[in-house]
Write an enzyme that holds these catalytic residues in place. Structure first.
Site, short mmCIF file in Angstrom:
data_model
loop_
_atom_site.label_atom_id
_atom_site.label_comp_id
_atom_site.label_asym_id
_atom_site.label_seq_id
_atom_site.Cartn_x
_atom_site.Cartn_y
_atom_site.Cartn_z
N ASP A 10 0.23 3.94 1.35
CA ASP A 10 -0.86 5.62 1.62
C ASP A 10 -1.01 6.28 1.12
OD1 ASP A 10 -2.83 3.16 2.96
OD2 ASP A 10 -0.91 2.72 4.47
N ALA A 32 1.23 -1.72 0.36
CA ALA A 32 0.25 -0.13 0.23
C ALA A 32 0.61 1.70 0.06
CB ALA A 32 -0.71 0.24 1.53
N TYR A 67 -6.70 -0.34 8.54
CA TYR A 67 -5.45 0.33 9.24
C TYR A 67 -5.97 1.96 9.79
CZ TYR A 67 -1.38 -1.51 10.94
OH TYR A 67 -0.77 -2.59 11.51
N ASP A 113 19.64 25.78 -0.35
CA ASP A 113 18.84 25.28 1.02
C ASP A 113 18.52 23.77 0.71
OD1 ASP A 113 16.05 25.28 2.23
OD2 ASP A 113 14.99 26.33 0.84
N GLY A 132 -4.41 13.32 3.26
CA GLY A 132 -6.59 13.94 3.45
C GLY A 132 -7.07 13.61 3.78
CU CU Z 1 0.99 -3.22 10.62
#
Ligand code: CU
Length: 639
Positions: free
Chosen positions: A301, A299, A384, A584, A308
């Site tokens: 995510d 995944a 999850y 930077d 969001g």
């Molecule tokens: Cu886990």
């Protein structure tokens, strides 16, 4: 009532509901983005750092939208100026699949649960009540897509079953049954059915966590309340937060969720920058199990689903305790209609034990109580949960903690077999081992720009005439000069950490003001580099990457990791081997949880935690919390 832009709106403020509507309306009117299209994301196109510094007045507020036409699968990136809704850019982005959307997830579940082939496969297992069934579509990596489906917007799904109407849907995995779906046509392409993998009937599993469904009484506990009768020391004006000497601005977008902008510390009245921007830029969760149920399960995510979009509302007294200041967040559906997430971000103070203490024979005890400012948000990605806490301390420390909780993915197995790449958590049920890699993007500006970075290592000097007892311990600073130097790994033997220092200002002791990145939650990828999962997420191959600031470099595994074959982010950028000296800097810190599953994580996982710290290292000339006042308890009312 509308929430039209306030006159005080800052260029970094997230898009409002009206602005999201304006973007969707403009793209419908001028580009025909309507029926048959989906919006993957509509977010503020953040102004470049240089523009921000020259002041907000000259900045044209602009939104970026990613959308695609489901009829031909072609994706587009639009820049739309606000509030008028002029299309400033409209670019075709060939050969990519934008992020998955919540709408697709729901529509796919609807479609599958009504599909005769799915109904029949479940019925053959004795599952006939489709109201108890949940399907959960996941994204693919390109290398795992069957050749005949290449180029399609493909998803693969698990099938789950609740034990009762309110039961946990992730309690009973229908092992061996996996629909493969074309998400643009919302069509079942294939139903993989490996009945034998399941090993017979669904096992007897206690997968419930709701009080009325668990087989034990609840324990007795007394109330614990936090009271701040005079309020907190936090002020939030619009999205500018001040707390003790800290000051920062709270941002939010569909992909990263919470973003912290312009973090600074007021030092004797002088506002000193520390970070220009801090957020999570990607999360990679590879499951380390090769069975037919789990081999596709990697995944992203953030890049695939968006923290969001996945953010959930917080509840007072449960998620956050005490005097809370909440901020709402606005996201949208795939039609571009805005959705407000109430209480998305929690801001509060917490007691944190003792800050410093000394007991002197003459003057007695001087004790200071520590408190910290916590800015948090929670996401639920299907089974999850990730709970994200940025904590700011009175002594200048910054801590970033992530807690993982929720329900582990499990599957069942035939009697007598022991799964080698997971742990048994219930009857004939195991949870595969997996890893949660989080990539924090830390655009640090220690006392502004420019900065340099070095690796700091502890070394024991050999015993010799100058070191007769073999006790000498020195530190060695190795400047990191280029992006290839900047690929760094955690080293337990030398306690390696990384020091980001101003190359212009000088502290009161003659040194360069600096902050140190103290690694925590680091672990190696432990993955063959030829693995498709590693190829898509090469960022996990190092603990730290360092790049010179470049506004377009945001996504460490590429902008479109959905159905990706390779990592077009950090490996590609850093292949230029640019200088990271006296410039930077952006740090990309990889941390997380190496999740070796265990029975105690089932049926719902007690929050596991991982964290890293940014600590001032010569940024201040002495303990920055020396001025914290003692707490005098009024004991007059006591008997
Ligand atoms: Cu886990």
């Amino acid at each position: 009532m509308t929430d039209s832009p306030l006159p005080r709106q800052h260029p970094l403020d997230p898009l409002t509901t009206d602005e999201i509507r304006a973007v969707a309306a403009a793209l419908e009117e001028y580009k025909g983005v309507s029926y048959g299209w989906r919006f993957a994301s509509i977010d503020l196109a953040e102004p470049a750092k240089g523009d921000l510094k020259s002041g907000p007045s000259g900045i044209v507020r602009t939104a970026q939208a990613i959308c695609w036409n489901t009829a031909d699968g072609q994706a587009y990136r639009a820049l739309v100026t606000l509030p008028g809704g002029e299309i400033a850019r409209w670019d075709h982005v060939p050969g990519v699949q934008p992020n998955m959307t919540v709408d697709e997830w729901h529509e796919c579940d609807e479609m599958l649960r009504q599909h005769p082939a799915v109904v029949a496969a479940l019925s053959s297992r004795g599952i006939t009540d489709m109201s108890l069934v949940l399907t959960d579509v996941w994204a693919y990596g390109a290398a795992l897509v069957p050749p005949s489906y290449r180029g399609r917007r493909l998803g693969w799904s698990d099938v789950w079953m609740r034990g009762s109407a309110d039961g946990n849907p992730y309690a009973h995995h229908v092992t061996g049954l996996h629909p493969v779906v074309d998400l643009n046509r919302m069509e079942l392409l294939e139903l993989e059915d490996r009945r034998a993998d399941e090993g017979g009937d669904l096992p007897e599993v206690m997968g419930e966590y709701v009080p009325r469904l668990i087989p034990m009484p609840l324990r007795q506990v007394s109330p614990l309340e936090v009271s701040q009768p005079q309020g907190t020391s936090v002020t939030v004006e619009d999205r500018l937060l001040r707390w003790q000497n800290w000051q920062l601005r709270i941002g939010f977008n569909t992909r990263e969720g919470l973003v912290l902008h312009t973090v600074s510390f007021s030092d004797g009245g002088r506002v000193r920058p520390i970070a220009h921007r801090m957020s999570f830029a990607e999360m990679i969760v590879p499951y380390r199990d090769v069975t037919a149920d789990h081999y596709r399960r990697t995944a992203f995510d953030i890049g695939e689903w968006g923290l969001g979009f996945m953010t959930t509302s917080l509840e007072l007294g449960c998620d956050c305790l005490g005097e809370i200041r909440y901020l709402d967040a606005v996201v949208h559906n795939s039609r571009g209609e805005p959705r407000t997430i109430a209480n998305a971000i929690c801001i509060h103070e917490e007691d944190d034990g003792v800050l410093w203490k000394h007991v002197d024979e003459r003057t007695g005890a001087e004790v200071r109580r520590a408190r910290r400012l916590v800015i948090s948000f929670h996401v639920t990605v299907a089974n999850y949960e990730y709970l994200v806490y940025w904590r700011f301390y009175q002594d200048g420390n910054i801590e970033c903690e992530v807690r993982a909780t929720g329900i582990m993915v499990t599957s069942s197995f035939p009697p007598g077999r022991q799964p080698p790449t997971g742990r048994i958590v219930d009857q004939r049920t195991y949870a595969p081992y997996h890893q949660h890699f989080i990539v924090a993007r830390l655009d640090l500006d220690i006392d502004g720009e420019p900065n340099s970075i070095s690796a700091v290592e502890s070394r024991a000097l050999p015993a010799d005439d100058a070191n007769p007892y073999g006790l000498a311990l020195v530190t060695q600073e190795t400047p990191l000069r280029t992006e290839s130097d900047g690929r760094q790994d955690y080293d337990w033997r030398t306690q390696r950490s990384w020091l980001v220092a101003s190359t212009r200002s000088v502290n009161g002791l003659g040194g360069r003001p600096a902050y140190k990145l103290i690694p925590g939650g680091s672990f190696p990828a432990m993955m063959d580099e030829s693995s498709p999962a590693f190829q898509r997420a090469q960022v996990i191959g190092h603990t730290l990457w360092v790049t010179p600031y470049e506004p377009g470099e945001r996504w460490p595994c590429g902008e479109f990791p959905n159905l990706s074959a390779a990592d077009y982010g950090l490996p590609a950028w850093t292949a230029q081997d640019r200088s990271i000296e006296d410039t930077d800097l952006v740090l990309w810190y990889v941390f997380g949880l190496h999740h070796l599953t265990r029975p105690e994580d089932w049926p719902v996982m007690p929050a596991d935690r991982t964290a890293f710290w940014l600590k001032p290292w010569g940024f201040f000339d002495r303990n920055a919390a020396l001025d914290v006042p003692p707490i005098h308890h009024d004991l007059s009312g006591m008997a």
